[in-house]
Design an enzyme around this catalytic site. Structure first.
Site, short mmCIF file in Angstrom:
data_model
loop_
_atom_site.label_atom_id
_atom_site.label_comp_id
_atom_site.label_asym_id
_atom_site.label_seq_id
_atom_site.Cartn_x
_atom_site.Cartn_y
_atom_site.Cartn_z
N LYS A 260 59.88 -56.28 87.15
CA LYS A 260 60.47 -55.09 86.48
C LYS A 260 60.46 -53.69 88.66
O LYS A 260 59.48 -53.90 88.45
CB LYS A 260 59.33 -54.63 85.60
CG LYS A 260 59.91 -53.21 85.02
CD LYS A 260 59.30 -52.41 83.82
CE LYS A 260 59.04 -50.66 83.89
NZ LYS A 260 57.98 -49.96 83.43
N GLY B 180 54.81 -41.87 79.89
CA GLY B 180 53.73 -40.87 79.37
C GLY B 180 53.77 -39.48 78.86
O GLY B 180 52.32 -39.57 78.20
#
Length: 262
Positions: free
Chosen positions: A101, A162
């Site tokens: 990733k 987040g």
């Protein structure tokens, strides 16, 4: 009842689950494992900067059953392409599968991905034999360039990482989905199961969630809720959502009501 299950295919590999999960921010390894188990996920991402990839007894790695999960190392914290490529190669040298990733985030405050360095790193890693899943801003032009470079997916953010704000980049993600020739995984900013369902209803192939699971007092229950949200959103997309209309429209005909009784 029609069979509603279908599979996600990335780089020729088949997965039953369309929910990917991260391993950061959990209060304990037990909470992390509980979330993983209840999510039904088969792909788990781990930040290379947070683990000792050479040590199978690492406090995080030792709790991930690699017979159940594909361990997807990520280059979180890399500030440029060179650093991201170095981290990916270290993971492969330590025995990880060549899946990565790709994250390049030079700005420590907003953690927005650098499009130029991300594309540069992706081009290098694809040529180096990696299966590359790049984390990007919801930029349709960049997504096309990455696909042309040979990435296995594109992973546009729903909102800054987040933040739990949901699919704030909806219009851009819709264009990416429309033009995609590889799976589109909405990554970052999803804070509620309804956000995951929304992304899947749009036609996203999968979502990745971490913070929303890690910060709740009950990670297992929240992971189960996200699992159902992803499944519901995918089923709704496959069924076909009704079109929106400006005027009200009765769901039952108004003529001949109750057999014409007056």
């Amino acid at each position: 009842m029609p069979h509603l299950s279908d599979t996600l295919v990335i780089a020729g590999r088949t997965f039953r689950s369309r929910l990917l999960v991260g391993t950061g921010k959990f209060s304990s390894n037990a909470a992390m494992v509980e979330a993983m188990e209840h999510s039904g996920s088969e792909i788990v991402t781990v930040a290379l900067r947070r683990v000792d990839i050479d040590n199978p007894q690492d406090s995080i790695l030792s709790h991930i059953d690699r017979s159940k999960y594909l361990l997807l190392p990520n280059t979180s914290g890399a500030r440029d392409a060179d650093e991201a490529v170095r981290l990916a190669r270290l993971a492969r040298a330590a025995g990880c599968e060549p899946w990565i990733k790709l994250e390049v985030t030079p700005d420590p405050y907003y953690l927005l991905p650098d499009p130029i360095e991300t594309l540069k790193a992706a081009q290098i890693l694809v040529k180096d034999g990696f299966v590359v899943l790049p984390y990007i801003n919801a930029d349709p032009v960049l997504a096309k360039h990455l696909q042309e470079a040979g990435t296995a997916t594109v992973m546009p953010l729903g909102a800054p990482i987040g933040t739990n704000k949901g699919v704030r980049t909806r219009d851009q993600i819709a264009i990416i989905i429309e033009q995609a020739i590889v799976p589109v995984i909405v990554d970052a900013g999803l804070g509620a199961p309804s956000h995951a369902a929304e992304a899947m209803e749009m036609g996203a192939d999968a979502v990745l969630v971490n913070t929303a699971l890690a910060v709740t007092p009950n990670p297992g229950l929240m992971a189960a809720a996200f699992r159902m949200g992803v499944e519901a959103g995918r089923a709704a997309y496959r069924a076909g959502l009704g079109s929106q209309k400006e005027r009200a429209e009765a769901s039952s005909p108004l003529t001949g009501f109750l057999g014409g009784v007056k």
